[in-house]
Enzyme design. Structure first.
Site, PDB file in Angstrom:
ATOM      1  N   ASP A 164       0.089   5.168   0.897  1.00  0.00           N
ATOM      2  CA  ASP A 164      -0.033   6.130   2.004  1.00  0.00           C
ATOM      3  C   ASP A 164      -0.063   5.397   3.346  1.00  0.00           C
ATOM      4  O   ASP A 164      -0.881   4.513   3.565  1.00  0.00           O
ATOM      5  CB  ASP A 164      -1.294   6.974   1.837  1.00  0.00           C
ATOM      6  CG  ASP A 164      -1.309   7.729   0.507  1.00  0.00           C
ATOM      7  OD1 ASP A 164      -0.227   8.019  -0.027  1.00  0.00           O
ATOM      8  OD2 ASP A 164      -2.413   8.015   0.007  1.00  0.00           O
ATOM      9  N   ASP A 224       0.873  -1.156   0.000  1.00  0.00           N
ATOM     10  CA  ASP A 224       0.000   0.000   0.000  1.00  0.00           C
ATOM     11  C   ASP A 224       0.918   1.216   0.000  1.00  0.00           C
ATOM     12  O   ASP A 224       2.087   1.127   0.372  1.00  0.00           O
ATOM     13  CB  ASP A 224      -0.890  -0.021   1.245  1.00  0.00           C
ATOM     14  CG  ASP A 224      -1.802   1.184   1.323  1.00  0.00           C
ATOM     15  OD1 ASP A 224      -2.444   1.515   0.316  1.00  0.00           O
ATOM     16  OD2 ASP A 224      -1.852   1.806   2.402  1.00  0.00           O
TER      17      ASP A 224
END
Length: 172
Positions: A13, A11
């Site tokens: 952020d 992922d």
């Protein structure tokens, strides 16, 4: 016989760059987390493909563009010596448009599995939200949750950051 490869899905952020509490699309505000280049280098040296999978709902909401997301990804690649194999993003949000790409959907991961001929049993996903873990689980990929995720519901492994997740993945 076809060789099956392994990957770490990442992922963005909150894992690779600092979570700002709002959308991050401006390269000057895109701050790479401490230890990320070194962690990615360790994973790459261990034979993992490195694949970013990120929801970018701000595109659907017309807050920023795909070009701005790609500029942040270019900054990430530059900081990491260009070792990331692929960067996928979903530009959808349920308030505007539905998409099977958006996590917890697994289509971004499935695209990479096909492209890189991945063996999901040898793959991991590292994310800071349970929806990241669900996207991986949907196709049989093990997950490592990072950060101070509330409502982690006892998810394990749950570690501080990508450095710690890298140690879990590498069994160190």
């Amino acid at each position: 016989m076809t060789t099956k490869n392994k990957a770490v899905f990442l992922d963005r952020d909150g894992v690779l760059n600092k979570e700002m509490g709002a959308y991050v699309w401006e390269p000057e505000k895109f701050i790479i987390c401490p230890g990320v280049p070194e962690s990615l280098a360790r994973l790459k040296a261990a034979g993992y493909h490195l694949i970013v999978v990120t929801n970018q709902a701000g595109i659907a909401k017309k807050l920023y563009t795909a070009t701005e997301v790609r500029a942040c990804h270019a900054k990430l690649q530059a900081a990491c010596g260009g070792i990331i194999d692929a960067l996928y993003f979903s530009d959808a949000h349920p308030s505007v448009s539905e998409s099977i790409l958006r996590k917890p959907g697994s289509a971004m991961l499935e695209k990479a599995v096909a492209r890189f001929k991945l063996d999901v049993a040898q793959c991991w996903i590292v994310g800071d939200r349970l929806r990241d873990m669900q996207a991986g689980a949907n196709i049989g990929v093990r997950g490592v949750l990072v950060g101070e995720q509330e409502n982690a519901e006892g998810f394990a492994p749950h570690v501080a950051d990508l450095r710690a997740a890298t140690s879990v993945i590498l069994g160190q």
